[in-house]
Write an enzyme that holds these catalytic residues in place. Structure first.
Site, short mmCIF file in Angstrom:
data_model
loop_
_atom_site.label_atom_id
_atom_site.label_comp_id
_atom_site.label_asym_id
_atom_site.label_seq_id
_atom_site.Cartn_x
_atom_site.Cartn_y
_atom_site.Cartn_z
N HIS A 147 44.89 43.04 32.60
CA HIS A 147 43.79 44.12 32.59
C HIS A 147 43.77 44.67 31.49
CE1 HIS A 147 42.61 43.26 37.03
NE2 HIS A 147 43.76 42.54 37.02
N GLY A 190 41.67 26.60 40.50
CA GLY A 190 41.66 28.08 41.40
C GLY A 190 42.90 28.85 41.48
N GLY A 228 44.28 30.23 38.92
CA GLY A 228 44.35 31.21 37.83
C GLY A 228 44.95 30.54 36.49
N LEU A 229 44.96 29.45 36.42
CA LEU A 229 45.31 28.70 35.17
C LEU A 229 44.31 28.30 34.17
CD1 LEU A 229 48.59 26.58 36.77
CD2 LEU A 229 48.38 28.84 35.92
N SER A 245 41.30 26.50 34.92
CA SER A 245 40.57 24.97 34.97
C SER A 245 39.51 24.92 34.31
CB SER A 245 40.93 24.38 36.28
OG SER A 245 39.86 25.18 37.29
N ASP A 297 40.65 33.26 28.04
CA ASP A 297 40.88 31.83 28.75
C ASP A 297 40.32 30.87 27.75
OD1 ASP A 297 41.41 33.40 30.92
OD2 ASP A 297 39.76 32.46 32.27
#
Ligand code: ADP
Ligand code: MG
Length: 382
Positions: free
Chosen positions: A35, A121, A123-124, A126, A171
């Site tokens: 965050h 889904g 949190g890595l 995709s 990401d």
């Protein structure tokens, strides 16, 4: 079957010919810095061995044909039919064509076969993996000459503007820019990056990823309210973003906010930024004990000040620490998802077993675990 072979076969089944090439782009996990991105701060992700693989070939017309091996679905569209705010898995890919064309790049049609072992889904990321693998392929196929950071920005634009998901740049930057054996320090304001050596196994350690399988349905609302608190705190403190609050005399400075919740939210962000900088220093010194302590401090800050953890991730962290982990923290947006455990190699089995037992004892489904070795970012395989 290896995914590079899977996409090769799927491409042949789609087109009857061989692809022009095969590309790979990884998922990512954030070592520390949670965050902080929307506060113009610092993050420190690294690329995972799990990745999206794409076999791709140019087309002479303006058609896009794509097959997802994982979903067993095909999709076809024309370059002139692309329009933002689309749903469905193929929007992440169509969005890349749209973002490239909108930025003035001369990209034509393509046949594509996609497969990925980045869990969806969890949190890595995709989604960044499939965007980045396609930007990489099109950059090569159409000789676009786009620099790596700009490739990441275009992938992000596909997700923000075409899919309509308001995510930061971490990401895509991680998937596009990471190198094996390193974490990627990213300054979310200047977008400066630095490769920080991170090869835990060379130093007798490993990072165990524990997917608690907990997902929070209200995460979007909680995320929005944290963002609002941060904006309000920055405004009251008279700075452009919480990034600009140094952590000297922090208690005194934050007292101006005169609101316990705002003080705690701001304290998390300011101290978390400092922990990212300290983590970089710890990595440069190969000091895994210091890194572990910073990870645990990050978790405590997310739990008590930012209030974004939940019982499954707290249980995972407590159990790991009780069984000798050097450090542990939830990673990702919060309210579930994955925990990173840093531990000496000879403690890993015991810690994994203890976490599984703690989940079983409390009636939770068995968590998914894997050891994450910092892997390479996007690139061409063949
Ligand atoms: P994550 O945290 O995994 O990035 P997102 O919700 O951001 O989660 O993105 C997941 C979405 O990305 C999926 O619902 C799907 O639409 C798309 N996606 C990811 N991997 C694949 C794949 N292998 N094949 C097709 N679509 C995929
Ligand atoms: Mg995503």
């Amino acid at each position: 079957m290896n995914l590079d072979l899977a996409v090769l076969e799927a491409f042949r089944a789609l087109t009857g010919i061989a692809p022009d090439g095969i590309w790979r782009a990884p998922g990512r996990i954030n070592l520390i810095g949670e965050h902080t991105d929307y506060n113009d701060g610092f993050v420190l992700p690294f690329a995972l061995p799990q990745a999206a693989y794409l076999a791709a070939g140019r087309r002479d017309d303006a058609r896009i044909r794509v097959v997802s091996v994982d979903l067993g679905e095909r999709f076809e569209t024309g370059l002139d039919e692309l329009a933002p705010n689309q749903d469905g898995w193929h929007a992440y890919l169509a969005g890349v064509f749209w973002a490239l064309r909108e930025a003035g790049h001369e990209v034509g049609g393509a046949d594509l076969a996609l497969a990925s072992d980045v869990p969806i889904g969890a949190g890595l990321s995709s989604s960044a993996a499939i965007e980045c693998v396609l930007v990489e392929a099109l950059n090569d196929l159409y000789d676009l000459g786009i620099e790596p950071m700009d490739r990441a920005k275009l992938a992000r634009r596909a997700e923000n503007a075409y899919v309509g998901a308001p995510t930061g740049l971490m990401d895509q930057a991680a998937s596009a820019l990471c190198t094996a054996g390193h974490a990627l320090f990213l300054d979310c304001r200047s977008l400066a990056v630095e490769q920080i050596p991170f090869d835990p196994e060379r130093h007798g350690h490993a990072v165990l990823v524990v997917d608690t399988l907990t997902r929070h349905s209200h995460a979007d609302g909680e995320y929005a309210s944290r963002r609002e608190d941060c904006e309000r705190a920055a405004e009251l403190l008279g700075v452009p973003a919480l990034r600009d609050v140094g952590d000297d005399d922090l208690a005194e400075r934050l007292a101006v906010l005169a609101d316990d919740q705002l003080i705690r939210r701001a304290r998390h962000v300011v101290t978390e930024d400092q922990r990212v900088l300290d983590a970089c220093a710890a990595l440069r010194a190969d000091d895994f004990a210091a890194l572990g302590a910073l990870m645990t401090a990050s978790h405590v800050s997310m739990r008590d000040d930012y209030e974004i953890t939940e019982p499954s991730v707290d249980l995972t962290v407590e159990t790991a620490l009780a069984h000798g982990a050097a450090g542990a923290r939830m990673t990702g947006g919060g309210f579930g998802g994955c925990v990173l455990v840093l531990a000496a190699l000879d403690r890993l089995d015991e810690i994994g077993a203890a976490i599984r037992a703690a989940f079983a004892d409390s009636g939770r489904p068995a968590p998914a675990t894997f050891v994450a070795r910092p892997a390479a970012g996007a690139g061409r395989l063949a």
